[in-house]
Design a protein around this motif. Structure first.
Motif, PDB file in Angstrom:
ATOM      1  N   ALA A 257      33.141  32.782  34.243  1.00 46.21           N
ATOM      2  CA  ALA A 257      33.956  33.961  34.545  1.00 46.21           C
ATOM      3  C   ALA A 257      35.431  33.654  34.376  1.00 46.21           C
ATOM      4  O   ALA A 257      35.898  32.561  34.715  1.00 46.21           O
ATOM      5  CB  ALA A 257      33.691  34.437  35.976  1.00 46.21           C
TER       6      ALA A 257
ATOM      7  N   LEU B  34      34.945  35.651  44.105  1.00 47.47           N
ATOM      8  CA  LEU B  34      33.959  34.706  43.597  1.00 47.47           C
ATOM      9  C   LEU B  34      32.603  34.895  44.263  1.00 47.47           C
ATOM     10  O   LEU B  34      31.563  34.814  43.598  1.00 47.47           O
ATOM     11  CB  LEU B  34      34.457  33.273  43.799  1.00 47.47           C
ATOM     12  CG  LEU B  34      35.599  32.838  42.890  1.00 47.47           C
ATOM     13  CD1 LEU B  34      36.189  31.512  43.357  1.00 47.47           C
ATOM     14  CD2 LEU B  34      35.137  32.729  41.448  1.00 47.47           C
TER      15      LEU B  34
ATOM     16  N   ALA C 282      35.022  29.079  37.168  1.00 48.58           N
ATOM     17  CA  ALA C 282      35.897  30.234  36.964  1.00 48.58           C
ATOM     18  C   ALA C 282      37.285  29.788  36.533  1.00 48.58           C
ATOM     19  O   ALA C 282      37.735  28.684  36.845  1.00 48.58           O
ATOM     20  CB  ALA C 282      35.991  31.058  38.245  1.00 48.58           C
TER      21      ALA C 282
ATOM     22  N   MET D  62      39.709  26.615  41.502  1.00 50.13           N
ATOM     23  CA  MET D  62      39.535  27.291  40.222  1.00 50.13           C
ATOM     24  C   MET D  62      40.344  26.586  39.128  1.00 50.13           C
ATOM     25  O   MET D  62      41.329  25.902  39.396  1.00 50.13           O
ATOM     26  CB  MET D  62      39.987  28.749  40.325  1.00 50.13           C
ATOM     27  CG  MET D  62      39.209  29.590  41.302  1.00 50.13           C
ATOM     28  SD  MET D  62      39.882  31.283  41.495  1.00 50.13           S
ATOM     29  CE  MET D  62      39.456  32.011  39.898  1.00 50.13           C
TER      30      MET D  62
END
Length: 271
Positions: free
Chosen positions: A20, A200, A210, A228
């Motif tokens: 993502a 998340l 991510a 992240m």
């Protein structure tokens, strides 16, 4: 709002492959400056309008960070934009420009420039934040991420959901993102850890799977502290007070100074 540290979720044996990519919106993906300048009174010079827009944006961020630091819940972004514009117009050197806005001084007086355009109101200036163009590099980059990497794309930005819905349409980015996460929807401002944690958790992605992409160093610092991956996109309109050398030393996975060009290769390198 609680300020206790929120630990990133863990999952033993989870693959590190990026699943993502989260994007800040205004500034990072969208050219807010052109929209704001075009909505300011044309009786003010273009140079002054540009500086007023930049100072308005900085005042907005100062207000947002102050509210976040006080643990206050997100408020309607229109209220914040209106209050900060009026505050700016009450200061030098902008005090002399306040009468160019309908309603800034409580009057209903209309003023006109040499071409006969009536001055906009404070309300129309606030409404300009709902109509923006995307930076030219954004749509090609997002399309490539979808087609070449198959990752999910999300907006994770402060503001309201209505604002984000209007902006994806006006910018030509409708249908590009899988989900729009606003501070209103999440109930917390970035850079509070809870903002990243909630997004998340909702998409069931681990922090190291991510990427946070932003033109704001404060955003990436918070995302990186949460685990992240981070990519900094340099935009001339944002982070005016930041030192680029400092940002380079802050362990962003990549520092993109050509907008989002090379974003696909940067994310491929993360795994």
């Amino acid at each position: 709002m609680s300020h206790e540290r929120i630990s990133p979720p863990t999952q033993l044996g989870s693959p590190r492959r990026i699943k993502a990519v989260f994007f800040d919106f205004m500034g990072t993906c969208l050219d807010w400056h052109s929209s704001a300048v075009s909505a300011l009174p044309r009786t003010i010079s273009e140079v002054a309008r540009s500086k007023l827009a930049l100072d308005w944006r900085r005042e907005f961020f100062d207000e947002l960070h102050a509210r976040s630091g006080q643990g206050l819940a997100p408020e309607d972004i229109d209220i914040t934009h209106r209050r900060t514009l009026l505050r700016i117009l009450g200061r030098e050197p902008y005090r002399e420009y306040s009468h160019h806005f309908q309603g800034a001084d409580g009057s209903a007086r209309l003023t006109y420039d040499n071409e006969g355009y009536n001055s906009p109101s404070v309300e129309s200036a606030v409404a300009s934040w709902y109509r923006m163009s995307a930076w030219p590099d954004v749509l090609p980059a997002l399309t490539a991420l979808k087609t070449e990497l198959g990752v999910e794309l999300f907006v994770l930005a402060n503001g309201t959901t209505r604002l984000q819905l209007d902006l994806v349409r006006s910018s030509g980015l409708a249908g590009t993102f899988d989900m729009l996460f606003s501070s209103e929807l999440l109930g917390v401002y970035k850079p509070e850890p809870e903002a990243y944690a909630k997004a998340l958790r909702l998409v069931q992605v681990q922090p190291d799977q991510a990427v946070m992409v932003a033109a704001h160093a404060y955003d990436l610092r918070a995302a990186r502290n949460f685990g992240m991956n981070t990519i900094y996109v340099s935009r001339w309109t944002d982070d005016v007070g930041e030192n680029m050398d400092d940002i380079r030393r802050e362990n962003n996975a990549f520092l993109s100074e050509g907008g989002m060009l090379g974003l696909v290769d940067a994310i491929k390198a993360l795994g």
